[in-house]
Structure formats: C-alpha cells, structure tokens
Write a protein that holds these residues in place. Structure first.
Motif, PDB file in Angstrom:
ATOM      1  N   GLU A  87      -4.189  -3.307   2.481  1.00 42.13           N
ATOM      2  CA  GLU A  87      -3.550  -2.517   1.431  1.00 42.13           C
ATOM      3  C   GLU A  87      -2.066  -2.855   1.395  1.00 42.13           C
ATOM      4  O   GLU A  87      -1.318  -2.498   2.303  1.00 42.13           O
ATOM      5  CB  GLU A  87      -3.754  -1.022   1.703  1.00 42.13           C
ATOM      6  N   GLU A  88      -1.669  -3.553   0.351  1.00 40.76           N
ATOM      7  CA  GLU A  88      -0.288  -4.026   0.269  1.00 40.76           C
ATOM      8  C   GLU A  88       0.712  -2.884   0.137  1.00 40.76           C
ATOM      9  O   GLU A  88       1.778  -2.912   0.744  1.00 40.76           O
ATOM     10  CB  GLU A  88      -0.152  -4.991  -0.920  1.00 40.76           C
ATOM     11  N   THR A  89       0.358  -1.855  -0.641  1.00 44.65           N
ATOM     12  CA  THR A  89       1.310  -0.761  -0.854  1.00 44.65           C
ATOM     13  C   THR A  89       1.585   0.011   0.435  1.00 44.65           C
ATOM     14  O   THR A  89       2.717   0.396   0.699  1.00 44.65           O
ATOM     15  CB  THR A  89       0.792   0.225  -1.935  1.00 44.65           C
ATOM     16  N   GLU A  90       0.548   0.198   1.259  1.00 43.69           N
ATOM     17  CA  GLU A  90       0.732   0.915   2.529  1.00 43.69           C
ATOM     18  C   GLU A  90       1.073  -0.038   3.672  1.00 43.69           C
ATOM     19  O   GLU A  90       1.330   0.407   4.784  1.00 43.69           O
ATOM     20  CB  GLU A  90      -0.536   1.694   2.889  1.00 43.69           C
ATOM     21  N   ARG A  91       1.029  -1.354   3.396  1.00 42.48           N
ATOM     22  CA  ARG A  91       1.267  -2.376   4.413  1.00 42.48           C
ATOM     23  C   ARG A  91       0.316  -2.174   5.600  1.00 42.48           C
ATOM     24  O   ARG A  91       0.709  -2.268   6.752  1.00 42.48           O
ATOM     25  CB  ARG A  91       2.733  -2.387   4.861  1.00 42.48           C
ATOM     26  N   ARG A  92      -0.947  -1.882   5.286  1.00 36.89           N
ATOM     27  CA  ARG A  92      -1.950  -1.589   6.304  1.00 36.89           C
ATOM     28  C   ARG A  92      -3.080  -2.600   6.238  1.00 36.89           C
ATOM     29  O   ARG A  92      -3.556  -2.941   5.153  1.00 36.89           O
ATOM     30  CB  ARG A  92      -2.497  -0.176   6.086  1.00 36.89           C
ATOM     31  N   GLU A 131       8.352  -2.856   6.987  1.00 38.92           N
ATOM     32  CA  GLU A 131       9.020  -3.431   5.828  1.00 38.92           C
ATOM     33  C   GLU A 131      10.029  -4.434   6.337  1.00 38.92           C
ATOM     34  O   GLU A 131      10.690  -4.199   7.347  1.00 38.92           O
ATOM     35  CB  GLU A 131       9.734  -2.345   5.015  1.00 38.92           C
TER      36      GLU A 131
END
Length: 126
Positions: A20-25, A42
C-alpha cells in the motif's frame, strides 16, 4: 521499495501479498501461517522502518528484527527483511543460522569489527 521486497521474496519462502503506497506498508506471508508487515519511513522525515505482525504466534519472533531496527544507524529494507527472515527460521521449519554464517552470507563485512558484538544483543548469554 516494493521492487526490492519482490527481489528478496524471490530468495525466501515469503510472498509480498500487499503493498500500500499511501500507508507505505508491505505485507508478507509464508507457509505455515507466518505473516508480518513492514512500514517504510518517509524519505524526508528520517524515521526508521517498523516491523510488526498481527499474529500472536509470530510477534515474539520479531523481537530480534525490532531490536536491530532500533539500534543506531540507518538500515536498508533488505537488511531488515534479512533479520526478519533469520528471526522466523524456526517457525518456517528451517535450521537456525548462527551469526557468523549470517555475516558471511551478507558478505558486506570484510573483517571483524568492534560492532560485531553489537549485533548479538538480545541473544541469551550461556
């Protein structure tokens, strides 16, 4: 970062099952029911990576990797994933690897350095 994770998965029993790119997970899974996720920092904020598992069975095994992340110095995703893999070897039914073999496998340490003792934190003294 997901590409690096995919390359690591190609050499281990783990699969990258979600990124998940938005959560960087990134979520990883391997048989028999070994799962964990990595939260990536980040680039601008300088935070560390974070590893965790929602499985009560897996969580205790992540202690080695969590200690490694919180120790001083920047860590790469590859280094962290290697520590997680080493931590989960007993759950995956693989033979445990001693630290010397792990050092040779990484081949990035050419000679014995004073920090070598630092990496064995958390290992019980006999």
């Amino acid at each position: 970062v997901a590409e690096a994770a995919e390359r690591w998965c190609a050499r281990t029993p783990f699969q990258l099952i979600a990124a998940e790119e938005t959560e960087r997970r990134m979520d990883f899974y391997a048989e028999p029911g070994v799962s964990f996720y990595v939260l990536c920092p980040e680039a601008a904020c300088g935070d560390n990576f974070h590893v965790w598992s929602e499985s009560e069975d897996c969580l205790p095994f992540l202690q080695l990797a969590q200690d490694y992340i919180s120790s001083c110095g920047k860590k790469t995703l590859h280094e962290i994933l290697e520590k997680v893999f080493k931590s989960f070897r007993p759950l995956l039914g693989l033979p445990d690897v001693d630290d010397d073999a792990f050092e040779e496998y990484n081949a990035d340490v050419e000679e014995e350095e004073p920090e070598a003792d630092h990496q064995q934190m958390g290992v019980s003294q006999q």
